[in-house]
Design an enzyme around this catalytic site. Sequence first.
Site, PDB file in Angstrom:
ATOM      1  N   HIS A  18       0.662  -1.292   0.129  1.00 39.94           N
ATOM      2  CA  HIS A  18      -0.077  -0.013  -0.022  1.00 39.94           C
ATOM      3  C   HIS A  18       1.003   1.297  -0.006  1.00 39.94           C
ATOM      4  O   HIS A  18       0.403   2.191  -0.623  1.00 39.94           O
ATOM      5  CB  HIS A  18      -1.008   0.030   1.242  1.00 39.94           C
ATOM      6  CG  HIS A  18      -2.006  -1.041   1.320  1.00 39.94           C
ATOM      7  ND1 HIS A  18      -2.065  -1.740   2.461  1.00 39.94           N
ATOM      8  CD2 HIS A  18      -2.804  -1.519   0.490  1.00 39.94           C
ATOM      9  CE1 HIS A  18      -3.049  -2.708   2.403  1.00 39.94           C
ATOM     10  NE2 HIS A  18      -3.490  -2.608   1.146  1.00 39.94           N
ATOM     11  N   LYS A  42     -20.191  -2.034  13.122  1.00 38.01           N
ATOM     12  CA  LYS A  42     -19.713  -3.432  13.189  1.00 38.01           C
ATOM     13  C   LYS A  42     -18.086  -3.344  13.381  1.00 38.01           C
ATOM     14  O   LYS A  42     -17.361  -3.057  12.319  1.00 38.01           O
ATOM     15  CB  LYS A  42     -20.340  -4.124  12.217  1.00 38.01           C
ATOM     16  CG  LYS A  42     -19.553  -4.728  11.119  1.00 38.01           C
ATOM     17  CD  LYS A  42     -20.313  -5.652  10.269  1.00 38.01           C
ATOM     18  CE  LYS A  42     -19.770  -5.872   9.050  1.00 38.01           C
ATOM     19  NZ  LYS A  42     -19.310  -5.363   7.976  1.00 38.01           N
ATOM     20  N   ARG A  92      -2.809  -6.186  -8.186  1.00 32.65           N
ATOM     21  CA  ARG A  92      -1.678  -7.084  -8.289  1.00 32.65           C
ATOM     22  C   ARG A  92      -1.925  -8.246  -9.205  1.00 32.65           C
ATOM     23  O   ARG A  92      -1.058  -8.775  -9.576  1.00 32.65           O
ATOM     24  CB  ARG A  92      -2.041  -7.815  -6.669  1.00 32.65           C
ATOM     25  CG  ARG A  92      -1.279  -7.016  -5.620  1.00 32.65           C
ATOM     26  CD  ARG A  92      -1.633  -7.473  -4.377  1.00 32.65           C
ATOM     27  NE  ARG A  92      -2.932  -7.389  -4.104  1.00 32.65           N
ATOM     28  CZ  ARG A  92      -3.731  -7.521  -3.100  1.00 32.65           C
ATOM     29  NH1 ARG A  92      -3.222  -7.954  -1.877  1.00 32.65           N
ATOM     30  NH2 ARG A  92      -5.145  -7.408  -3.185  1.00 32.65           N
ATOM     31  N   SER A 130      -3.188  -7.791   3.296  1.00 38.36           N
ATOM     32  CA  SER A 130      -3.526  -7.586   4.575  1.00 38.36           C
ATOM     33  C   SER A 130      -4.171  -8.889   5.053  1.00 38.36           C
ATOM     34  O   SER A 130      -3.586  -9.205   6.341  1.00 38.36           O
ATOM     35  CB  SER A 130      -4.631  -6.567   4.632  1.00 38.36           C
ATOM     36  OG  SER A 130      -3.934  -5.157   4.294  1.00 38.36           O
TER      37      SER A 130
HETATM   38  P1  ADP Z   1     -10.100  -3.171   0.168  1.00 36.81           P
HETATM   39  O1  ADP Z   1     -10.572  -3.684   1.442  1.00 36.81           O
HETATM   40  O2  ADP Z   1     -10.856  -1.933  -0.623  1.00 36.81           O
HETATM   41  O3  ADP Z   1     -10.007  -4.228  -1.005  1.00 36.81           O
HETATM   42  P2  ADP Z   1      -7.287  -3.020   0.988  1.00 36.81           P
HETATM   43  O4  ADP Z   1      -7.123  -2.339   1.957  1.00 36.81           O
HETATM   44  O5  ADP Z   1      -7.199  -4.737   0.864  1.00 36.81           O
HETATM   45  O6  ADP Z   1      -8.787  -2.690   0.149  1.00 36.81           O
HETATM   46  O7  ADP Z   1      -6.473  -2.452  -0.287  1.00 36.81           O
HETATM   47  C1  ADP Z   1      -6.505  -1.295  -0.934  1.00 36.81           C
HETATM   48  C2  ADP Z   1      -5.869  -1.303  -2.429  1.00 36.81           C
HETATM   49  O8  ADP Z   1      -4.576  -1.621  -2.286  1.00 36.81           O
HETATM   50  C3  ADP Z   1      -6.675  -2.181  -3.235  1.00 36.81           C
HETATM   51  O9  ADP Z   1      -6.775  -1.473  -4.403  1.00 36.81           O
HETATM   52  C4  ADP Z   1      -5.649  -3.239  -3.089  1.00 36.81           C
HETATM   53  O10 ADP Z   1      -5.806  -3.868  -4.742  1.00 36.81           O
HETATM   54  C5  ADP Z   1      -4.102  -2.709  -3.199  1.00 36.81           C
HETATM   55  N1  ADP Z   1      -3.350  -3.422  -2.619  1.00 36.81           N
HETATM   56  C6  ADP Z   1      -3.442  -4.420  -1.540  1.00 36.81           C
HETATM   57  N2  ADP Z   1      -2.283  -5.056  -1.486  1.00 36.81           N
HETATM   58  C7  ADP Z   1      -1.372  -4.721  -2.466  1.00 36.81           C
HETATM   59  C8  ADP Z   1       0.012  -4.781  -2.823  1.00 36.81           C
HETATM   60  N3  ADP Z   1       0.582  -5.576  -2.087  1.00 36.81           N
HETATM   61  N4  ADP Z   1       0.628  -4.098  -3.620  1.00 36.81           N
HETATM   62  C9  ADP Z   1      -0.195  -2.949  -4.424  1.00 36.81           C
HETATM   63  N5  ADP Z   1      -1.413  -2.868  -4.092  1.00 36.81           N
HETATM   64  C10 ADP Z   1      -1.788  -3.380  -3.081  1.00 36.81           C
END
Ligand code: ADP
Length: 152
Positions: A18, A42, A92, A130
């Site tokens: 991120h 929630k 990704r 995550s």
């Molecule tokens: P959500 O809950 O909206 O899916 P996330 O917090 O999991 O959001 O991720 C936010 C954004 O970051 C999304 O666009 C996701 O695809 C991107 N993202 C998550 N992990 C990575 C990573 N390792 N590299 C690049 N982008 C990522």
Amino acid sequence: MKKIALFPGSFDPFTKGHADIAARAAKIFDQVIITIGYNSKKQSRHFDVDYMIKKIDEAFVNNDKISVIKYNELTANLAQRLGAEYLIRGLRNTTDFEYENSISQINKRIFPELETVFIITDPKYAYISSTIIREIYAYGQNVNEFLPYDID
Ligand code: ADP
């Protein structure tokens, strides 16, 4: 006009993947606001939203284009309210693409001026999610190597 971009997500937790996307977006836009979506009714998060805000602020202390807030409404409505016409999302793989494609169409229906801009992940972070970090953290594994800050 200032080009303001939102980088929305759950960020539970915010990872090096991120952080890389946010830093690269800040090279394109005048201002990047990382927006942590949460539901006040929630509380299903693993990492407390205010703690995450503190840690993200720490990680970007040297980049004055990047800030972080939490929100509890539709992302497109938040963007409109803040005068942000760009949404940043990281990609990704094709699974991310399928999901992002429909979300971006819906967001554009709600706020037609909103453009979603996709940034392709740096391969060195492509395996970081995550979800995986939450799982290994739950078993007591130190996860700091995947995060742009240390968990204390
Ligand atoms: P959500 O809950 O909206 O899916 P996330 O917090 O999991 O959001 O991720 C936010 C954004 O970051 C999304 O666009 C996701 O695809 C991107 N993202 C998550 N992990 C990575 C990573 N390792 N590299 C690049 N982008 C990522």
